[in-house]
Design a protein around this motif. Structure first.
Motif, PDB file in Angstrom:
ATOM      1  N   SER A  33      -7.500   0.517   3.757  1.00 45.17           N
ATOM      2  CA  SER A  33      -6.920  -0.752   3.306  1.00 45.17           C
ATOM      3  C   SER A  33      -6.178  -1.438   4.443  1.00 45.17           C
ATOM      4  O   SER A  33      -6.337  -2.645   4.670  1.00 45.17           O
ATOM      5  N   THR A  49      -5.658   4.274   1.715  1.00 49.42           N
ATOM      6  CA  THR A  49      -4.837   3.141   2.156  1.00 49.42           C
ATOM      7  C   THR A  49      -4.872   2.934   3.667  1.00 49.42           C
ATOM      8  O   THR A  49      -4.528   1.849   4.139  1.00 49.42           O
ATOM      9  N   VAL A  82      -6.845   3.067  -4.774  1.00 48.02           N
ATOM     10  CA  VAL A  82      -7.922   2.767  -3.828  1.00 48.02           C
ATOM     11  C   VAL A  82      -8.313   4.062  -3.131  1.00 48.02           C
ATOM     12  O   VAL A  82      -7.568   5.042  -3.163  1.00 48.02           O
ATOM     13  N   THR A 132       0.862  -1.182   0.000  1.00 46.90           N
ATOM     14  CA  THR A 132       0.000   0.000   0.000  1.00 46.90           C
ATOM     15  C   THR A 132       0.902   1.238   0.000  1.00 46.90           C
ATOM     16  O   THR A 132       1.616   1.496   0.956  1.00 46.90           O
ATOM     17  N   GLU A 154      -1.422  -1.333  -4.215  1.00 48.08           N
ATOM     18  CA  GLU A 154      -2.437  -0.284  -4.158  1.00 48.08           C
ATOM     19  C   GLU A 154      -1.789   1.081  -3.926  1.00 48.08           C
ATOM     20  O   GLU A 154      -0.732   1.161  -3.295  1.00 48.08           O
TER      21      GLU A 154
END
Length: 172
Positions: free
Chosen positions: A157, A154, A151, A85, A128
């Motif tokens: 995430s 994060t 995304v 990420t 991502e």
């Protein structure tokens, strides 16, 4: 303290690690100690790398170490599942837009792109990029290196991956 010792003390630790990694290419992974205690009963190694690093030389080095971590898990019978990420200043290092890259940094950006490509070819790897960071840093998400998915956030995430049993490892 001699002048040589002063120079070495001032030399950033990550550069010493990079030089050591490059100077010892013949050292096989099989020659490394294992991680028996830490991996006892572990069949699946889930990690969510929280990458918030804006130095291209450091990121290139860390990506190599992450790749070696993947290989170390496999070597010891653990199936790796890794999510990368990217957030904050790291977004500027993972784009195809290289217009403002200083000439002395181009090799690091090329190394980052190559390492990301190699990592993405491995099973169980996902990447991502944070759209909030992209918006704040004015990074066009269309310019992200191939395979890096934008995304919403994060941080979200990381919350989700932790809830799914991924270990978070911060890279700052």
């Amino acid at each position: 303290m001699t002048s040589t010792h002063r120079k070495l003390a001032a030399f950033p630790a990550f550069l010493l690690l990079a030089i050591a990694c490059l100077a010892l290419p013949g050292l096989a992974l099989a020659d490394k100690p294992d991680d028996t205690e830490a991996l006892r009963g572990v069949d699946l190694g889930r990690v969510a790398w929280d990458i918030n690093l804006g130095d291209p030389a450091k990121l290139a080095l860390y990506l190599k170490v992450m790749d070696e971590t993947y290989a170390d898990l496999q070597r010891q019978g653990v199936k790796p599942e890794m999510v990368f990420t990217f957030r904050g200043p790291a977004l500027a290092l993972i784009t195809t837009d290289q217009m403002d890259v200083p000439l002395d940094q181009e090799e690091h950006y090329a190394a980052i792109a190559a390492q990301i490509n190699a990592l993405q070819a491995k099973p169980g790897v996902r990447m991502e990029a944070c759209s909030i960071a992209a918006r704040l840093l004015k990074v066009d998400t269309q310019s992200l290196l191939p395979g890096i998915v934008p995304v919403g956030n994060t941080f979200v995430s990381q919350i989700g991956y932790q809830a799914q049993g991924y270990a978070t490892i911060p890279i700052f």
